[in-house]
Design a protein around this motif. Structure first.
Motif, short mmCIF file in Angstrom:
data_model
loop_
_atom_site.label_atom_id
_atom_site.label_comp_id
_atom_site.label_asym_id
_atom_site.label_seq_id
_atom_site.Cartn_x
_atom_site.Cartn_y
_atom_site.Cartn_z
N PHE A 242 14.22 13.51 -9.99
CA PHE A 242 12.98 13.49 -10.75
C PHE A 242 13.20 12.86 -12.12
O PHE A 242 12.34 12.11 -12.62
CB PHE A 242 12.40 14.90 -10.88
CG PHE A 242 11.16 14.97 -11.70
CD1 PHE A 242 10.08 14.14 -11.42
CD2 PHE A 242 11.06 15.85 -12.76
CE1 PHE A 242 8.92 14.20 -12.18
CE2 PHE A 242 9.91 15.91 -13.53
CZ PHE A 242 8.84 15.08 -13.24
N ALA A 243 14.36 13.14 -12.72
CA ALA A 243 14.69 12.52 -14.01
C ALA A 243 14.74 11.00 -13.84
O ALA A 243 14.22 10.25 -14.68
CB ALA A 243 16.03 13.04 -14.52
N SER B 116 11.23 9.68 -13.46
CA SER B 116 10.57 9.74 -14.77
C SER B 116 11.01 8.58 -15.64
O SER B 116 10.19 7.89 -16.25
CB SER B 116 10.90 11.06 -15.47
OG SER B 116 10.55 12.16 -14.67
N ALA B 117 12.32 8.35 -15.68
CA ALA B 117 12.85 7.27 -16.52
C ALA B 117 12.35 5.91 -16.03
O ALA B 117 12.04 5.03 -16.84
CB ALA B 117 14.37 7.32 -16.54
N ILE C 297 8.75 5.55 -17.22
CA ILE C 297 8.70 5.29 -18.66
C ILE C 297 9.16 3.87 -18.96
O ILE C 297 8.55 3.16 -19.77
CB ILE C 297 9.59 6.30 -19.40
CG1 ILE C 297 8.92 7.66 -19.40
CG2 ILE C 297 9.86 5.83 -20.82
CD1 ILE C 297 9.75 8.74 -20.05
N ARG D 130 6.40 1.56 -18.14
CA ARG D 130 5.33 1.64 -19.13
C ARG D 130 5.68 0.85 -20.38
O ARG D 130 4.84 0.19 -20.97
CB ARG D 130 5.07 3.10 -19.52
CG ARG D 130 4.23 3.84 -18.52
CD ARG D 130 3.94 5.24 -19.02
NE ARG D 130 3.38 6.05 -17.94
CZ ARG D 130 3.34 7.38 -17.94
NH1 ARG D 130 3.85 8.06 -18.96
NH2 ARG D 130 2.82 8.03 -16.92
N ARG E 247 11.91 14.40 -24.52
CA ARG E 247 11.16 13.23 -24.92
C ARG E 247 11.70 11.98 -24.21
O ARG E 247 10.95 11.16 -23.70
CB ARG E 247 11.23 13.05 -26.45
CG ARG E 247 10.05 12.29 -27.02
CD ARG E 247 10.07 12.30 -28.56
NE ARG E 247 10.36 13.61 -29.11
CZ ARG E 247 11.45 13.92 -29.82
NH1 ARG E 247 12.35 12.99 -30.07
NH2 ARG E 247 11.65 15.15 -30.27
N TYR E 248 13.03 11.90 -24.16
CA TYR E 248 13.67 10.75 -23.52
C TYR E 248 13.24 10.61 -22.07
O TYR E 248 13.03 9.50 -21.57
CB TYR E 248 15.19 10.92 -23.62
CG TYR E 248 15.99 9.83 -22.97
CD1 TYR E 248 16.10 8.56 -23.55
CD2 TYR E 248 16.69 10.06 -21.78
CE1 TYR E 248 16.85 7.57 -22.97
CE2 TYR E 248 17.44 9.06 -21.19
CZ TYR E 248 17.52 7.81 -21.79
OH TYR E 248 18.26 6.83 -21.20
N LEU E 249 13.10 11.75 -21.38
CA LEU E 249 12.74 11.72 -19.96
C LEU E 249 11.23 11.71 -19.73
O LEU E 249 10.77 11.62 -18.59
CB LEU E 249 13.35 12.93 -19.24
CG LEU E 249 14.87 13.01 -19.15
CD1 LEU E 249 15.29 14.33 -18.53
CD2 LEU E 249 15.42 11.83 -18.35
N GLY E 250 10.48 11.82 -20.81
CA GLY E 250 9.03 11.93 -20.65
C GLY E 250 8.61 13.33 -20.23
O GLY E 250 7.51 13.54 -19.75
N TRP E 251 9.50 14.28 -20.41
CA TRP E 251 9.20 15.65 -20.01
C TRP E 251 8.66 16.47 -21.17
O TRP E 251 8.60 17.71 -21.09
CB TRP E 251 10.46 16.33 -19.43
CG TRP E 251 10.91 15.75 -18.14
CD1 TRP E 251 10.36 14.70 -17.46
CD2 TRP E 251 12.03 16.18 -17.34
NE1 TRP E 251 11.07 14.44 -16.30
CE2 TRP E 251 12.10 15.33 -16.21
CE3 TRP E 251 12.98 17.19 -17.47
CZ2 TRP E 251 13.08 15.48 -15.23
CZ3 TRP E 251 13.97 17.34 -16.50
CH2 TRP E 251 14.00 16.48 -15.39
#
Lengths: 226, 226
Positions: free
Chosen positions: A200-201, A204-205, A208, A211, B78-82
């Motif tokens: 999931f990390a 997510s990365a 991001i 984006r 924040r880095y992971l968008g979490w």
DNA sequence: TAGATTGTTAATCGATTAACAATC
DNA sequence: TAGATTGTTAATCGATTAACAATC
């Protein structure tokens, strides 16, 4: 402190099951030969990656044609030790444990779950996907007797180390750890930890990163999956 | 054919959830500061690895002391968008889907599963770990309306691509694919595929590597987990 | 101060990618 | 033969590891 030698060619090893899966589809489809190019197709990999990986297994190909599908399957299986069986016990029949027991492909890929244990007396005696659930109290005697190569840990993180210690003392040396805590085992032990959140990390990365490139990012072709 | 830019610092990203988990334990234990050395402990990592990883998040430490536990948690999130939430829908409530729905930690780590779908009318209407199971027929309307960031695919490999196409046409761009087949999505889509067998292949290779070193291999210290 | 740790720069190591001759 | 592919060697790239000055 880093210790214990790292696994050789780890990225290549992780790609092998995907090759096997595709090869078995091709075999069923009647393809006698499989080329690296064909295998790479739809996998978001360059064929050179596949060729290098296959070389690790010692597979011999035929110039201009490819590899004999069956031979290639056997080479990969041998390379991973999946030509025989790894015997396993599974501890913890929570929802994850049950999901693993329901996973059809293990048998086809060299993993045989022989015994299942749970601490919760309400679950003991149940059949989960055809596996009888034994009481943890039986674990030492049964494991010492059956000598599984691998223990699949689906217990809560708080009890993972304790269960691992118990299994180690009974002779188990391979650990597939699905709990959310790290476990330490003796020098001749081997641990593979699966952390669901790692994937999931990564996702997510990736989101991001995309984006940040802006909604109208570089519009090459696409189709990544790893 | 390789396409689409690779994820930057993928190995570091995969280690972040483990840091977060440990940091949250330390925070609960009342530790105001956390050093890279302390974080590396028991993780079979050298502290330099941790320090480098943390640097990616932009976290600022204090020489001789470490990082403020809370600040570090926030930097990583924040880095992971979490730091916010990723909204997700989940398709397929077989044993794996149900296991994921039962996974407690998602909410704590920025993943919110808002809608659940299944094709099987016998499962529709059920509650699974508190989630109402909707009929696939409802998917387009509901997904177009709720605009989830991510779709979690727990469907059979044979239907994965079709479901992904449908979701993509409804605006979903992030795919967490637990099926055993690769999916292709448009250029602005992102896919993370989880292959259970990859971990087993790695464990198998580790066991074989150890065996080759001989039963009395190099007896340094040990305790690897990745 | 002494000890521990961060931040940063450089060195090493391994994986990926490129290039191409040899082969079917 | 022409086209495709393997096997292999070299180049590139990125991650890990080492070293160390600066700081608390």
């Amino acid at each position: 402190m880093r210790t214990s030698e790292r696994l050789q060619n780890a990225p290549s090893v992780r790609r092998m099951p995907t090759y096997l899966h595709k090869l078995s589809l091709m075999h069923s489809a009647g393809d006698v030969y499989a080329s690296a190019t064909k295998l790479a197709e739809g996998l978001s990999l360059d064929s050179i990656v596949v060729r290098k990986d296959l070389q690790l297994t010692g597979a011999q190909g035929v110039s201009g044609v490819g590899y004999k599908t069956v031979d290639l399957i056997n080479s990969i299986r041998r390379y991973l030790g999946w030509d025989g069986f790894f015997d396993a016990c599974l501890v913890g029949t929570g929802s994850l444990g049950r999901a693993l027991l329901g996973y059809q492909h293990f048998m086809a890929y060299g993993l045989r779950i022989a015994q299942v244990f749970d601490r919760d007396s309400r679950l003991v005696g149940n059949l989960v996907h055809g596996h009888y659930v034994h009481d943890m109290i039986m674990l030492p005697a049964m494991v010492r007797c059956s000598c599984p190569d691998i223990a699949i840990l689906c217990v809560p993180g708080s009890s993972a180390q304790g269960v691992a210690d118990l299994l180690y003392s009974c002779g188990v040396r391979g650990f597939w750890n699905f709990s959310d805590s790290n476990i330490q085992v003796g020098p001749d032990g081997v641990v593979q930890r699966e952390v669901l959140l790692d994937g999931f990390a990564t996702l997510s990365a990736k989101i991001i990163q995309k984006r940040r490139q802006g909604p109208a990012g570089p519009s090459k072709e696409d189709g990544d999956g790893r």
